[in-house]
Design a protein around this motif. Structure first.
Motif, PDB file in Angstrom:
ATOM      1  N   GLY A 188       5.167  19.866  -5.200  1.00  0.00           N
ATOM      2  CA  GLY A 188       6.420  19.530  -4.541  1.00  0.00           C
ATOM      3  C   GLY A 188       6.406  19.763  -3.043  1.00  0.00           C
ATOM      4  O   GLY A 188       7.144  19.110  -2.301  1.00  0.00           O
ATOM      5  N   SER A 189       5.550  20.690  -2.583  1.00  0.00           N
ATOM      6  CA  SER A 189       5.519  20.986  -1.146  1.00  0.00           C
ATOM      7  C   SER A 189       4.913  19.850  -0.336  1.00  0.00           C
ATOM      8  O   SER A 189       5.081  19.806   0.884  1.00  0.00           O
ATOM      9  CB  SER A 189       4.756  22.293  -0.891  1.00  0.00           C
ATOM     10  N   GLY A 190       4.205  18.938  -0.994  1.00  0.00           N
ATOM     11  CA  GLY A 190       3.729  17.753  -0.290  1.00  0.00           C
ATOM     12  C   GLY A 190       4.841  16.723  -0.196  1.00  0.00           C
ATOM     13  O   GLY A 190       4.748  15.625  -0.759  1.00  0.00           O
ATOM     14  N   ALA A 191       5.902  17.051   0.522  1.00  0.00           N
ATOM     15  CA  ALA A 191       7.131  16.230   0.546  1.00  0.00           C
ATOM     16  C   ALA A 191       7.003  15.122   1.584  1.00  0.00           C
ATOM     17  O   ALA A 191       7.501  15.237   2.704  1.00  0.00           O
ATOM     18  CB  ALA A 191       8.334  17.124   0.848  1.00  0.00           C
ATOM     19  N   ILE A 192       6.349  14.025   1.209  1.00  0.00           N
ATOM     20  CA  ILE A 192       5.989  12.995   2.176  1.00  0.00           C
ATOM     21  C   ILE A 192       6.860  11.747   2.093  1.00  0.00           C
ATOM     22  O   ILE A 192       6.573  10.742   2.746  1.00  0.00           O
ATOM     23  CB  ILE A 192       4.513  12.592   2.008  1.00  0.00           C
ATOM     24  N   ALA A 193       7.928  11.785   1.298  1.00  0.00           N
ATOM     25  CA  ALA A 193       8.751  10.589   1.144  1.00  0.00           C
ATOM     26  C   ALA A 193       9.271  10.085   2.490  1.00  0.00           C
ATOM     27  O   ALA A 193       9.199   8.887   2.795  1.00  0.00           O
ATOM     28  CB  ALA A 193       9.919  10.874   0.201  1.00  0.00           C
ATOM     29  N   GLY A 194       9.785  10.994   3.315  1.00  0.00           N
ATOM     30  CA  GLY A 194      10.326  10.597   4.612  1.00  0.00           C
ATOM     31  C   GLY A 194       9.264  10.005   5.520  1.00  0.00           C
ATOM     32  O   GLY A 194       9.512   9.016   6.224  1.00  0.00           O
ATOM     33  N   ALA A 195       8.073  10.594   5.506  1.00  0.00           N
ATOM     34  CA  ALA A 195       6.987  10.088   6.355  1.00  0.00           C
ATOM     35  C   ALA A 195       6.543   8.700   5.907  1.00  0.00           C
ATOM     36  O   ALA A 195       6.236   7.831   6.730  1.00  0.00           O
ATOM     37  CB  ALA A 195       5.808  11.058   6.318  1.00  0.00           C
ATOM     38  N   ILE A 196       6.507   8.461   4.593  1.00  0.00           N
ATOM     39  CA  ILE A 196       6.117   7.138   4.088  1.00  0.00           C
ATOM     40  C   ILE A 196       7.147   6.089   4.487  1.00  0.00           C
ATOM     41  O   ILE A 196       6.801   4.992   4.948  1.00  0.00           O
ATOM     42  CB  ILE A 196       5.931   7.183   2.562  1.00  0.00           C
ATOM     43  N   LEU A 197       8.423   6.413   4.327  1.00  0.00           N
ATOM     44  CA  LEU A 197       9.470   5.456   4.704  1.00  0.00           C
ATOM     45  C   LEU A 197       9.463   5.201   6.210  1.00  0.00           C
ATOM     46  O   LEU A 197       9.669   4.061   6.662  1.00  0.00           O
ATOM     47  CB  LEU A 197      10.836   5.971   4.256  1.00  0.00           C
TER      48      LEU A 197
ATOM     49  N   THR B 205       0.837  -1.209   0.000  1.00  0.00           N
ATOM     50  CA  THR B 205       0.000   0.000   0.000  1.00  0.00           C
ATOM     51  C   THR B 205       0.867   1.253   0.000  1.00  0.00           C
ATOM     52  O   THR B 205       0.629   2.195  -0.774  1.00  0.00           O
ATOM     53  CB  THR B 205      -0.935   0.006   1.222  1.00  0.00           C
ATOM     54  N   LEU B 206       1.875   1.292   0.859  1.00  0.00           N
ATOM     55  CA  LEU B 206       2.777   2.442   0.908  1.00  0.00           C
ATOM     56  C   LEU B 206       3.530   2.602  -0.403  1.00  0.00           C
ATOM     57  O   LEU B 206       3.728   3.722  -0.890  1.00  0.00           O
ATOM     58  CB  LEU B 206       3.747   2.304   2.076  1.00  0.00           C
ATOM     59  N   ALA B 207       3.957   1.478  -0.998  1.00  0.00           N
ATOM     60  CA  ALA B 207       4.638   1.543  -2.294  1.00  0.00           C
ATOM     61  C   ALA B 207       3.705   2.110  -3.350  1.00  0.00           C
ATOM     62  O   ALA B 207       4.117   2.921  -4.190  1.00  0.00           O
ATOM     63  CB  ALA B 207       5.123   0.152  -2.705  1.00  0.00           C
ATOM     64  N   GLY B 208       2.436   1.704  -3.308  1.00  0.00           N
ATOM     65  CA  GLY B 208       1.468   2.230  -4.271  1.00  0.00           C
ATOM     66  C   GLY B 208       1.241   3.722  -4.107  1.00  0.00           C
ATOM     67  O   GLY B 208       1.169   4.463  -5.087  1.00  0.00           O
ATOM     68  N   ILE B 209       1.137   4.175  -2.860  1.00  0.00           N
ATOM     69  CA  ILE B 209       0.939   5.613  -2.598  1.00  0.00           C
ATOM     70  C   ILE B 209       2.149   6.402  -3.084  1.00  0.00           C
ATOM     71  O   ILE B 209       2.009   7.433  -3.769  1.00  0.00           O
ATOM     72  CB  ILE B 209       0.713   5.842  -1.087  1.00  0.00           C
ATOM     73  N   PHE B 210       3.335   5.930  -2.738  1.00  0.00           N
ATOM     74  CA  PHE B 210       4.568   6.605  -3.163  1.00  0.00           C
ATOM     75  C   PHE B 210       4.659   6.617  -4.685  1.00  0.00           C
ATOM     76  O   PHE B 210       4.962   7.640  -5.316  1.00  0.00           O
ATOM     77  CB  PHE B 210       5.771   5.865  -2.568  1.00  0.00           C
ATOM     78  N   GLY B 211       4.383   5.461  -5.285  1.00  0.00           N
ATOM     79  CA  GLY B 211       4.494   5.351  -6.735  1.00  0.00           C
ATOM     80  C   GLY B 211       3.512   6.242  -7.471  1.00  0.00           C
ATOM     81  O   GLY B 211       3.867   6.868  -8.481  1.00  0.00           O
TER      82      GLY B 211
END
Length: 457
Positions: A113-122, A17-23
């Motif tokens: 770009g301001s929705g920088a959620i990569a760190g939160a997802i990881l 699910t997280l991979a899908g959201i990130f992708g």
């Protein structure tokens, strides 16, 4: 039920699910790259410079906010940050879809770009998965990012041909809303664990890591890699148009070249892992990318040469995109991988911004050939920079829960000494606040079960 080594159903669902959201989020960011120079020409203020700004400006806000948003997720929780980031991404997509000028589209891309959620997802992936499965979860997310890039290169031109540029942005807004629903209904509830140094940045480590020459080479490398990517896609779509390939057929070139590139990198990844030739193959990939860029410059008006150049470019790009995070993981000190990755990601997004601006300026002054030649010069600089790289070996990181073994300083020191005495352990670090031990080990001889038994004594 699951076996000791496998994902539990909960971990598997959360990871995918997280991979899908990130992708999906990265798909929305990437889809504009192969189409904006072609379909944005009716917008007020259109120019090559603004093509580059629109393509790359998301990287500026990502670079600025990547680490602070990760810290925020440590304080208020992962899901609220992910919800807010996806909402900002959707808002930016709507702003861009409704705009009749390049300036409005650029504002939309800034919001995206301001929705920088990569760190939160990881970090959420680390919260939800056990330590022995965390690497697998991160690998699933990484693969999904690569797949999203490939899909974007094909889907962007197809969608733009049928529903126009605004339709592409409406699609990205829809993807963000789907992501919000996935967070709400598909992710299990999980109390966040605060800072996890494998995925979030520790401020006190910045000074130390910014002095590490090996890590700095990787940071500059990812910056130059994404600078090249955005600069190329300012010029390459217009170069294809000049060569006689109409915009709605550009995916005919991207699809086969991408598929072939994925096939070509497999033996190199295997060779690098088995023969310890990571550095040599990495440098060879930089040279291949430089050759591809020069071929793009020489192949103006010749579709077969441009297709060959793009196939070589994608092969080298995908190999380096897969290799750089692995190198960083091997080289980062114990307990510092999250901080190293934060600096690395900031460099990556800043490179995307610089590449867009540089590509736009160069195309405006020198045309597509000038863009490709001067970006090839950047690759030559990178090759020189990479000559000082360490030929990374099979080094791995582990994070282990130590629970009650951290009641006082003496106990922690004794545990640290016992961990350092284990075969294959290069570095060990205990963080009492997290109840965790971070290890940097030789994967060929280290036995994880032995470390767990020692901790549980």
């Amino acid at each position: 039920m699951s076996d000791e080594q496998g994902f539990s159903p909960r971990e598997r669902r959360a990871s995918f699910t997280l991979a899908g959201i990130f992708g999906m989020r990265m798909l929305g960011l990437f889809m504009i790259m192969p189409v904006f120079a072609l379909y944005g020409q009716d917008l007020i203020g259109f120019s090559p410079l603004w093509v580059g700004i629109v393509i790359g400006v998301y990287g500026l806000t990502q670079a600025i906010l990547q680490i602070p948003v990760g810290w925020l997720s440590d304080r208020i929780g992962r899901k609220p940050v992910i919800y807010a980031g996806l909402a900002l991404f959707a808002l930016g997509s709507v702003v861009a879809a409704l705009s009749d000028s390049v300036y409005g589209v650029a504002i939309g891309r800034v919001l995206q770009g301001s929705g920088a959620i990569a760190g939160a997802i990881l970090a959420l992936a680390a919260d939800i998965t056990r330590e022995e499965n965390r690497t697998k979860a991160m690998a699933i997310i990484g693969v999904c990012i690569g797949i999203s890039f490939a899909i974007a290169m094909v889907l962007g031109p197809v969608l733009a041909a049928f529903i126009g540029l605004s339709g592409v942005f409406w699609t990205t807004a829809l993807l963000a809303l789907v992501g919000i629903l996935m967070v709400r209904f598909m992710l299990p509830e999980q109390a966040h664990r605060g800072q996890i140094r494998d995925v979030t940045a520790a401020p006190e480590l910045f000074g130390r890591l910014l002095k590490d020459r090996q890590l700095l080479r990787l940071d500059f490398g990812i910056m130059l890699l994404h600078l090249t990517l955005t600069a190329v896609f300012v010029a390459f779509p217009l170069t294809l148009l000049d060569a006689g390939l109409v915009a709605e057929h550009h995916w005919w070139l991207y699809l086969p070249t991408l598929l072939l590139s994925f096939v070509l990198i497999v033996p190199f990844l295997i060779l690098g892992a088995r023969r310890n030739m990571n550095k040599q193959l990495f440098q060879a990939s930089i040279l291949v990318m430089m050759a591809a860029l020069l071929l793009m410059a020489a192949g103006q008006g010749q579709l077969w040469l441009l297709a060959l150049a793009m196939m070589l470019y994608f092969t080298a790009f995908n190999f380096m995109e897969a290799s750089l995070p692995a190198f960083l993981s091997m080289l980062a000190p114990a307990g510092a991988k999250g901080t190293a990755m934060g600096i690395y990601s900031t460099s990556q997004f800043f490179g995307a911004f610089l590449g867009g601006v540089l590509g736009g300026l160069l195309y405006q002054q020198l045309g597509g050939g000038g863009v490709f030649v001067l970006v090839a010069v950047c690759m030559a600089f990178w090759f020189w920079l990479a000559t000082g790289m360490t030929n990374v070996s099979k080094v791995r990181s582990h994070i282990l829960s130590i629970g009650v073994n951290i009641e006082n300083k003496d106990q922690r020191e004794q545990l640290l000494q016992r961990l350092m005495a284990l075969p294959g352990v290069h570095e060990a670090l205990i963080i009492p606040e997290e109840g965790a031990a971070y290890l940097k080990v030789d994967g060929n001889i280290f036995e994880l079960d032995q470390a767990r038994r020692l901790i549980n004594l």
